[in-house]
Design an enzyme around this catalytic site. Structure first.
Site, PDB file in Angstrom:
ATOM      1  N   GLU A   1       0.835  -1.220   0.000  1.00  0.00           N
ATOM      2  CA  GLU A   1       0.000   0.000   0.000  1.00  0.00           C
ATOM      3  C   GLU A   1       0.862   1.260   0.000  1.00  0.00           C
ATOM      4  O   GLU A   1       0.829   2.068   0.940  1.00  0.00           O
ATOM      5  CB  GLU A   1      -0.968  -0.008   1.187  1.00  0.00           C
ATOM      6  CG  GLU A   1      -2.009  -1.114   1.101  1.00  0.00           C
ATOM      7  CD  GLU A   1      -3.073  -1.028   2.189  1.00  0.00           C
ATOM      8  OE1 GLU A   1      -2.842  -0.356   3.209  1.00  0.00           O
ATOM      9  OE2 GLU A   1      -4.145  -1.636   2.014  1.00  0.00           O
TER      10      GLU A   1
ATOM     11  N   GLU B   1      -6.093  -8.132  -0.742  1.00  0.00           N
ATOM     12  CA  GLU B   1      -6.608  -8.226   0.623  1.00  0.00           C
ATOM     13  C   GLU B   1      -8.122  -8.028   0.546  1.00  0.00           C
ATOM     14  O   GLU B   1      -8.596  -6.928   0.321  1.00  0.00           O
ATOM     15  CB  GLU B   1      -5.983  -7.147   1.523  1.00  0.00           C
ATOM     16  CG  GLU B   1      -4.480  -7.268   1.650  1.00  0.00           C
ATOM     17  CD  GLU B   1      -3.862  -6.215   2.553  1.00  0.00           C
ATOM     18  OE1 GLU B   1      -4.599  -5.555   3.315  1.00  0.00           O
ATOM     19  OE2 GLU B   1      -2.636  -6.035   2.485  1.00  0.00           O
TER      20      GLU B   1
ATOM     21  N   TRP C   1      -8.615  -1.942  15.016  1.00  0.00           N
ATOM     22  CA  TRP C   1      -7.294  -1.705  15.613  1.00  0.00           C
ATOM     23  C   TRP C   1      -7.578  -1.367  17.077  1.00  0.00           C
ATOM     24  O   TRP C   1      -7.785  -2.231  17.884  1.00  0.00           O
ATOM     25  CB  TRP C   1      -6.538  -0.564  14.914  1.00  0.00           C
ATOM     26  CG  TRP C   1      -5.797  -0.976  13.665  1.00  0.00           C
ATOM     27  CD1 TRP C   1      -5.984  -2.109  12.906  1.00  0.00           C
ATOM     28  CD2 TRP C   1      -4.740  -0.247  13.030  1.00  0.00           C
ATOM     29  NE1 TRP C   1      -5.104  -2.116  11.840  1.00  0.00           N
ATOM     30  CE2 TRP C   1      -4.326  -0.996  11.893  1.00  0.00           C
ATOM     31  CE3 TRP C   1      -4.097   0.958  13.297  1.00  0.00           C
ATOM     32  CZ2 TRP C   1      -3.302  -0.564  11.051  1.00  0.00           C
ATOM     33  CZ3 TRP C   1      -3.080   1.378  12.452  1.00  0.00           C
ATOM     34  CH2 TRP C   1      -2.686   0.624  11.346  1.00  0.00           C
TER      35      TRP C   1
HETATM   36  C1  GAL Z   1      -4.225  -3.003   4.956  1.00  0.00           C
HETATM   37  C2  GAL Z   1      -2.763  -3.395   4.967  1.00  0.00           C
HETATM   38  C3  GAL Z   1      -2.543  -4.669   5.750  1.00  0.00           C
HETATM   39  C4  GAL Z   1      -3.258  -4.610   7.047  1.00  0.00           C
HETATM   40  C5  GAL Z   1      -4.719  -4.355   6.833  1.00  0.00           C
HETATM   41  C6  GAL Z   1      -5.494  -4.269   8.119  1.00  0.00           C
HETATM   42  O1  GAL Z   1      -4.367  -1.655   4.692  1.00  0.00           O
HETATM   43  O2  GAL Z   1      -2.265  -3.570   3.678  1.00  0.00           O
HETATM   44  O3  GAL Z   1      -1.163  -4.844   5.950  1.00  0.00           O
HETATM   45  O4  GAL Z   1      -2.676  -3.596   7.804  1.00  0.00           O
HETATM   46  O5  GAL Z   1      -4.870  -3.136   6.165  1.00  0.00           O
HETATM   47  O6  GAL Z   1      -5.257  -3.103   8.842  1.00  0.00           O
END
Ligand code: GAL
Ligand code: ZN
Length: 665
Positions: free
Chosen positions: A144, A304, A312
């Site tokens: 990213e 993803e 978080w």
């Molecule tokens: C994405 C990132 C992942 C992980 C995921 C969840 O933006 O590429 O590495 O951090 O979010 O937060």
């Protein structure tokens, strides 16, 4: 090279004696590919020059024994503590001059030569080790790019790189002074070394400086990636290179970032905990996917795909039964050839403990595993049939990073947002089940019947010529308020009345305008009354005819939308930014004029999406509602997944061979 389904896996987070169980469960689920190692720099190089790939070899081996291929991420997004301790100048400096500390990730300045040389070392070592390994099918650059770098970096290397970049673009300092108009407020520079990065000042920076800074920043990151791509290409054989993009993220011109890649990948999180409320509409989700298809005008991967509740420090709601499958189906419907779920197992340590994976923390397969396994089983066999196919859209919405940056610098109205405006137009087509592509302002438009180009504020090289040629050849073009206002240096044009280079095409002049602060303008069209928002151009007709006019109030009787024949085509102007009702009415009109077809009617909350393959059309019906719906497309179609009844969050896929659909390619 497509694998239908895969997963993001962090073997380094788990005891090695668990890996075999993970690989078996993945294979039993029907997964074929696993992304690895994109944050594992320290495990791969625990001390400078001491590489340890043995653990990754064993992980790749365990996966390969179950038929799973690997995609490796270059680990540049997580420079290790030993590297930062030895070279603290790698840390980025923010616009207030503060050095951001080690921790989290992306704690790096992307122009820092020391950091770059270490990135080159680890990428070279990885490529030398895995570049001919047939168990490794491809690479993801970094992770990213642009994420976390929002107002960074203002260190001396970035400043020098910015100044060098400016010298390349403008040639000499006198030309920069003229291009930017630095006579204003005594900002004239004697040399490039005097030009600042846009650090915190008492009042706003020059819009011309800000726009070039955004361009520079984008070019810097594109170049940062290119260095890695060059190293990989020179050392790998038969392996692809991709990157995981972030939808409408705005820091990098994604068309440029995508250009050197074999294909783009995207990270699709429909319910992100950071948004409030954390839900995006199906249309907004679709817009990110359609943007991904536009970057190379090519099918893509999801690197993803959301696989559980996101969180978080705070969390979003848990996806309802069926929703994870629905969202993955939506990604595929909009052009994903491979969907990789994030992540395999919910992590017990670190920042992302509550960003849930397919497996819960205890590693025992549960609801998410079962749902996704069922989906993989049903969808994977179908996917090769429409591999590579896109929607065959007759409509395109122009999307330009430079225009977006100009509006980020000067939004005009506090609620005017370039990306949202483009998404609103896309949503109007989406709501009507009309496939709509996004398209770069540098792209060939000849495949489309109808092109909407919102907010073409800057007169960028070649764009007005391209748009005029499209209309001249018979296309239907829609332009909006705040078009043809500024030069590429972000200064106001003076050669013509507004809309600058578009006046002749549109058959109008704009001699006055009004920023609609605290008011909207009612506009009646097609039996409905919607509202013009944010901006109102006072249009004088010079050959165009009015399609609608302002209602009671300050702009009563003034044209709200106009239409003009130009060459063999038609150029429409919206003198304001329409709300949903007005947009709908204006889009209905444009769709009828341009003879654009829809995929048909659907029940409320049901999205229809097409992939137009060589053998025929695949039509997806996606039920985003919590109610049971039905969808049958009519004669000639047969169900290939699911049936007429769509349970809550359910989907079906119908197929119609080419002879029946009458498509001639
Ligand atoms: C994405 C990132 C992942 C992980 C995921 C969840 O933006 O590429 O590495 O951090 O979010 O937060
Ligand atoms: Zn820097």
């Amino acid at each position: 090279m497509n694998f239908q389904f895969g997963v993001d896996y962090y073997p380094e987070h788990w005891p090695e004696d668990r890996w075999e169980t993970d690989a078996r469960l993945m294979a039993e689920m029907g997964l074929k590919v696993v992304r690895l190692a994109e944050f594992a720099w320290n495990k791969l190089e625990p001390a400078q020059g001491r590489f340890d790939f043995a653990w990754l070899d064993r992980a790749i081996g365990t996966l390969a024994a179950r038929g799973l291929k690997a995609v490796l991420g270059t680990p540049s997004a997580s420079p290790p503590a030993w590297l930062i301790a030895a070279h603290p100048e790698i840390l980025p400096v923010d616009s207030e001059g503060r050095t951001r500390g080690f921790g989290g990730r992306h704690h790096d300045c992307q122009s820092n030569p020391t950091y770059r040389s270490h990135v080159a070392r680890i990428v070279t070592a990885l490529a030398d080790h895995y570049g001919r390994d047939t168990r490794v099918v491809g690479w993801q650059t970094d992770n990213e790019l642009g994420n976390s770098h929002d107002d960074l970096c203002h260190c001396r290397h970035c400043k020098k790189s910015f100044q060098d970049w400016l010298e390349k673009r403008h040639g000499d300092i006198g030309t920069l002074n003229r291009n930017w108009g630095t006579v204003f407020w005594s900002q004239t520079y004697d040399s490039f070394s005097q030009v600042p990065t846009p650090m915190l000042t008492l009042t706003a920076h020059s819009p011309s400086l800000l726009l070039d800074w955004k361009r520079f920043h984008s070019d810097l990151i594109v170049n940062f990636q290119q260095v890695q791509i060059d190293l990989l290409r020179a050392r790998t054989h038969g392996q692809f290179i991709t990157h995981n993009f972030m939808g409408f993220h705005d820091l990098i011109d994604y068309y440029n970032l995508a250009a050197p890649l074999d294909f783009v990948s995207h990270d699709q999180y429909p319910v992100g905990f950071w948004e409030n409320p954390p839900y995006r509409s199906p249309a907004v989700l679709a817009s990110a996917l359609d943007l991904m298809a536009s970057l190379k005008e090519k099918a893509f991967w999801i690197m993803e795909q959301q696989a559980g509740p996101t969180g978080w420090q705070i969390l979003a709601r848990t996806p309802r039964p069926g929703q994870l499958v629905l969202w993955a189906a939506q990604s595929i419907a909009h052009g994903a050839d491979t969907v990789v779920f994030f992540r395999w197992r919910s992590c017990t340590v670190g920042t992302e403990q509550f960003w849930h994976g397919i497996l819960p923390h205890n590693g025992v397969p549960g609801r998410r595993y079962d749902e996704l396994k069922g989906f993989v089983g049903a969808m994977a066999p179908l996917m090769p049939r429409f591999e590579g196919a896109l929607s065959g859209a007759e409509v395109a919405v122009v999307h330009s990073y430079e225009q977006n940056w100009a509006f980020e610098i000067q939004p005009h109205h506090p609620e005017l947002d370039y990306v949202k405006s483009a998404q609103d137009v896309h949503a109007a087509f989406h709501d009507r089940n009309i496939p709509a592509a996004f398209v770069s302002d540098r792209a060939d438009l000849s495949a489309y019947k109808l092109v909407v180009a919102p907010l073409v504020f800057l007169d960028l090289p070649g764009v007005s010529e391209r748009l005029k040629a499209f209309v001249n050849a018979g296309g239907h073009l829609v332009l909006t308020a705040r078009t043809g206002v500024k030069s590429q240096s972000n200064v106001c044009l003076t050669e013509n009345a507004l809309p600058g280079p578009y006046g002749e095409l549109l058959g109008i002049d704009i001699l006055d305008y009004d920023c609609l602060r605290g008011v909207t303008v009612p506009v009646a069209v097609g039996g409905e009354t919607g509202q013009g928002r944010f901006w109102w151009d006072v249009v004088t007709l010079r050959g165009a005819k009015a399609l609608a006019a302002g209602g009671t109030g300050d702009h009563e009787g003034e044209p709200a939308a106009t239409s003009h024949q130009f060459g063999r085509g038609q150029a429409t102007y919206w003198a304001t930014l329409p709300d949903e009702v007005l947009m709908g009415a204006l889009i209905d009109r444009a769709v009828a004029d341009a003879r654009v077809s829809s995929l048909g009617a659907s029940d409320a909350g049901v999205e229809l999406v097409r992939r137009r393959a060589a053998e025929g059309d695949f039509l997806f019906a996606l039920n985003h509602s919590a109610e049971t719906r039905t969808h049958v497309p009519g004669p000639g179609w047969r169900a290939v997944a699911g049936g007429a009844t769509l349970p809550p969050y359910g989907y079906n896929v119908f197929f119609r061979p080419k002879e029946v659909s009458g498509v001639i390619e």
